[in-house]
Design a protein around this motif. Structure first.
Motif, PDB file in Angstrom:
ATOM      1  N   ARG A  70       1.760   3.789   6.443  1.00  0.00           N
ATOM      2  CA  ARG A  70       2.715   2.923   7.156  1.00  0.00           C
ATOM      3  C   ARG A  70       2.099   1.572   7.491  1.00  0.00           C
ATOM      4  NH1 ARG A  70       3.932   7.446  10.385  1.00  0.00           N
ATOM      5  NH2 ARG A  70       2.904   6.400  12.109  1.00  0.00           N
ATOM      6  N   ALA A  71       0.781   1.561   7.756  1.00  0.00           N
ATOM      7  CA  ALA A  71       0.097   0.319   8.100  1.00  0.00           C
ATOM      8  C   ALA A  71      -0.260  -0.506   6.870  1.00  0.00           C
ATOM      9  CB  ALA A  71      -1.166   0.630   8.901  1.00  0.00           C
ATOM     10  N   GLY A  72      -0.015   0.040   5.664  1.00  0.00           N
ATOM     11  CA  GLY A  72      -0.308  -0.690   4.441  1.00  0.00           C
ATOM     12  C   GLY A  72      -1.760  -0.608   4.021  1.00  0.00           C
ATOM     13  N   HIS A  73      -2.493   0.387   4.523  1.00  0.00           N
ATOM     14  CA  HIS A  73      -3.894   0.545   4.145  1.00  0.00           C
ATOM     15  C   HIS A  73      -4.004   1.185   2.763  1.00  0.00           C
ATOM     16  CE1 HIS A  73      -4.902   0.836   8.703  1.00  0.00           C
ATOM     17  NE2 HIS A  73      -4.499  -0.364   8.354  1.00  0.00           N
ATOM     18  N   ASN A  74      -5.169   1.056   2.172  1.00  0.00           N
ATOM     19  CA  ASN A  74      -5.494   1.631   0.865  1.00  0.00           C
ATOM     20  C   ASN A  74      -4.681   1.005  -0.265  1.00  0.00           C
ATOM     21  OD1 ASN A  74      -7.111   3.310  -0.692  1.00  0.00           O
ATOM     22  ND2 ASN A  74      -5.635   4.963  -0.702  1.00  0.00           N
ATOM     23  N   VAL A  75      -4.381  -0.272  -0.112  1.00  0.00           N
ATOM     24  CA  VAL A  75      -3.654  -0.962  -1.184  1.00  0.00           C
ATOM     25  C   VAL A  75      -4.412  -2.198  -1.671  1.00  0.00           C
ATOM     26  CG1 VAL A  75      -1.370  -0.168  -0.502  1.00  0.00           C
ATOM     27  CG2 VAL A  75      -2.259  -2.291   0.448  1.00  0.00           C
TER      28      VAL A  75
END
Length: 128
Positions: A89-94
């Motif tokens: 949801r936080a947009g991590h690992n992108v």
């Protein structure tokens, strides 16, 4: 992000003694949130952090830095609450965690895409 890195001093009563802590605003915000969530005062929280750090193996009481103990506590508190769903949801690992870019190299063969760590086989538990 730069305003969250600005350090601010606050007076806090720790173990009955008034002391001054100099922390980045990000940490003060985190401590305020912990106090709100847990229903305790900042003085009580920092006193407990100090007491716990003093009892930790390998920590000399004379060299204990309360400010460092507070930073470690804040990271540990919120890290323990982190979930994979929350990271998504936080947009991590992108991509780059500092710039938010999605350009990242392909993972190296034999490594975990998530951590970049080499995958190793874990032996199966055996019953006696």
């Amino acid at each position: 992000m730069s305003s969250t890195l600005q350090r601010t001093c606050r007076n806090v009563v720790v173990d009955g003694c008034r002391t001054s802590l100099r922390l980045e605003r990000l940490y003060w915000d985190a401590l305020d949130e912990v106090c709100r969530r847990e229903g305790i005062s900042l003085s009580h929280l920092v006193t407990r952090i100090k007491q716990q750090a003093q009892g930790a193996p390998g920590v000399a009481t004379q060299s204990l830095c309360v400010t460092s103990a507070v930073r470690v506590f804040a990271m540990t508190y919120f890290r323990s609450a982190a979930t994979e769903e929350g990271h998504v949801r936080a947009g991590h690992n992108v991509g780059d965690p500092l710039t938010g870019t999605t350009d990242r190299p392909e993972p190296v063969a034999g490594t975990s895409e998530r951590s970049g760590a080499r995958k190793t086989a874990v032996p199966a538990a055996t019953s006696p």
